[in-house]
Design a protein around this motif. Structure first.
Motif, PDB file in Angstrom:
ATOM      1  N   TYR A 251       0.803  -1.221   0.000  1.00  0.00           N
ATOM      2  CA  TYR A 251       0.000   0.000   0.000  1.00  0.00           C
ATOM      3  C   TYR A 251       0.838   1.274   0.000  1.00  0.00           C
ATOM      4  N   THR A 252       2.116   1.194   0.379  1.00  0.00           N
ATOM      5  CA  THR A 252       2.981   2.380   0.370  1.00  0.00           C
ATOM      6  C   THR A 252       3.629   2.607  -0.992  1.00  0.00           C
ATOM      7  N   GLY A 253       3.434   1.645  -1.920  1.00  0.00           N
ATOM      8  CA  GLY A 253       4.042   1.753  -3.242  1.00  0.00           C
ATOM      9  C   GLY A 253       5.395   1.073  -3.335  1.00  0.00           C
ATOM     10  N   THR A 254       5.791   0.352  -2.299  1.00  0.00           N
ATOM     11  CA  THR A 254       7.069  -0.352  -2.271  1.00  0.00           C
ATOM     12  C   THR A 254       6.899  -1.751  -2.850  1.00  0.00           C
ATOM     13  N   GLY A 255       7.780  -2.131  -3.771  1.00  0.00           N
ATOM     14  CA  GLY A 255       7.774  -3.466  -4.343  1.00  0.00           C
ATOM     15  C   GLY A 255       8.664  -4.391  -3.534  1.00  0.00           C
ATOM     16  N   HIS A 256       8.171  -5.592  -3.242  1.00  0.00           N
ATOM     17  CA  HIS A 256       8.913  -6.570  -2.446  1.00  0.00           C
ATOM     18  C   HIS A 256       9.159  -7.805  -3.296  1.00  0.00           C
ATOM     19  N   LEU A 257      10.420  -8.205  -3.412  1.00  0.00           N
ATOM     20  CA  LEU A 257      10.791  -9.414  -4.136  1.00  0.00           C
ATOM     21  C   LEU A 257      11.159 -10.483  -3.120  1.00  0.00           C
ATOM     22  N   LYS A 258      10.457 -11.626  -3.205  1.00  0.00           N
ATOM     23  CA  LYS A 258      10.702 -12.729  -2.288  1.00  0.00           C
ATOM     24  C   LYS A 258      11.104 -13.967  -3.072  1.00  0.00           C
ATOM     25  N   CYS A 259      11.940 -14.778  -2.443  1.00  0.00           N
ATOM     26  CA  CYS A 259      12.319 -16.073  -3.008  1.00  0.00           C
ATOM     27  C   CYS A 259      12.067 -17.109  -1.925  1.00  0.00           C
ATOM     28  N   ASP A 260      11.245 -18.092  -2.248  1.00  0.00           N
ATOM     29  CA  ASP A 260      10.877 -19.139  -1.293  1.00  0.00           C
ATOM     30  C   ASP A 260      10.390 -18.537   0.025  1.00  0.00           C
ATOM     31  N   ASN A 261       9.540 -17.528  -0.082  1.00  0.00           N
ATOM     32  CA  ASN A 261       8.900 -16.836   1.048  1.00  0.00           C
ATOM     33  C   ASN A 261       9.848 -15.993   1.896  1.00  0.00           C
ATOM     34  N   LYS A 262      11.046 -15.718   1.416  1.00  0.00           N
ATOM     35  CA  LYS A 262      11.992 -14.882   2.147  1.00  0.00           C
ATOM     36  C   LYS A 262      12.273 -13.623   1.313  1.00  0.00           C
TER      37      LYS A 262
ATOM     38  N   SER B  94      11.389   1.161  -4.127  1.00  0.00           N
ATOM     39  CA  SER B  94      10.370   2.196  -3.977  1.00  0.00           C
ATOM     40  C   SER B  94      10.771   3.441  -4.758  1.00  0.00           C
ATOM     41  N   ASN B  95       9.751   4.207  -5.152  1.00  0.00           N
ATOM     42  CA  ASN B  95       9.984   5.478  -5.836  1.00  0.00           C
ATOM     43  C   ASN B  95      10.390   6.538  -4.834  1.00  0.00           C
ATOM     44  N   LEU B  96      11.256   7.417  -5.246  1.00  0.00           N
ATOM     45  CA  LEU B  96      11.593   8.593  -4.453  1.00  0.00           C
ATOM     46  C   LEU B  96      11.016   9.787  -5.205  1.00  0.00           C
TER      47      LEU B  96
ATOM     48  N   SER C 215      16.912  15.926 -13.340  1.00  0.00           N
ATOM     49  CA  SER C 215      16.439  16.349 -14.652  1.00  0.00           C
ATOM     50  C   SER C 215      15.029  15.816 -14.850  1.00  0.00           C
ATOM     51  N   THR C 216      14.816  14.996 -15.856  1.00  0.00           N
ATOM     52  CA  THR C 216      13.486  14.424 -16.104  1.00  0.00           C
ATOM     53  C   THR C 216      13.426  12.953 -15.713  1.00  0.00           C
ATOM     54  N   VAL C 217      14.431  12.477 -14.994  1.00  0.00           N
ATOM     55  CA  VAL C 217      14.519  11.071 -14.619  1.00  0.00           C
ATOM     56  C   VAL C 217      13.989  10.881 -13.202  1.00  0.00           C
ATOM     57  N   ASP C 218      13.078   9.926 -13.021  1.00  0.00           N
ATOM     58  CA  ASP C 218      12.622   9.579 -11.683  1.00  0.00           C
ATOM     59  C   ASP C 218      13.668   8.708 -11.016  1.00  0.00           C
ATOM     60  N   THR C 219      13.782   8.828  -9.708  1.00  0.00           N
ATOM     61  CA  THR C 219      14.761   8.080  -8.941  1.00  0.00           C
ATOM     62  C   THR C 219      14.048   7.022  -8.103  1.00  0.00           C
ATOM     63  N   ILE C 220      14.629   5.820  -8.043  1.00  0.00           N
ATOM     64  CA  ILE C 220      14.074   4.775  -7.187  1.00  0.00           C
ATOM     65  C   ILE C 220      15.113   4.379  -6.151  1.00  0.00           C
ATOM     66  N   ASN C 221      14.640   3.847  -5.042  1.00  0.00           N
ATOM     67  CA  ASN C 221      15.501   3.362  -3.976  1.00  0.00           C
ATOM     68  C   ASN C 221      15.412   1.840  -3.972  1.00  0.00           C
ATOM     69  N   ILE C 222      16.576   1.162  -3.980  1.00  0.00           N
ATOM     70  CA  ILE C 222      16.615  -0.299  -3.981  1.00  0.00           C
ATOM     71  C   ILE C 222      17.411  -0.770  -2.769  1.00  0.00           C
TER      72      ILE C 222
END
Length: 94
Positions: free
Chosen positions: A39-50, A56-58, A64-71
């Motif tokens: 719900y916060t817009g954060t993507g979660h990648l899991k492998c075997d439930n971990k 997430s977007n910043l 410039s015209t580039v959006d920044t993401i946080n990983i």
């Protein structure tokens, strides 16, 4: 998606998680991967439930015209995979 080690095509399944939210799952080398945005817009990648990567977007940071993401990830490979999945499924809505 194509597995870079075996060159086999890996199907990605789409599931409805919430009223309008979707999640994606796939299997590579007998490991079950799951990617979901919360719900916060954060993507979660899991492998075997971990969980091992978060993206997430910043919205407040623009170069410039580039959006920044946080990983946040355990390895460079999972960071790359989570960034591609986040952009493909949630950012660009493909």
């Amino acid at each position: 998606m194509t597995d870079h080690l075996s060159s086999q095509t890996v199907p990605i399944a789409r599931q409805r998680v919430q009223l309008i939210e979707t999640a994606y799952s796939f299997k590579i080398a007998n490991h079950d991967y799951y990617f979901e945005k919360d719900y916060t817009g954060t993507g979660h990648l899991k492998c075997d439930n971990k969980e091992f990567a978060r993206v997430s977007n910043l919205f407040s940071v623009k170069i410039s015209t580039v959006d920044t993401i946080n990983i946040a990830s355990t390895t460079e490979e999972t960071a790359s995979l989570s960034a591609v999945l986040f952009h493909t499924f949630y950012y660009y809505g493909a």
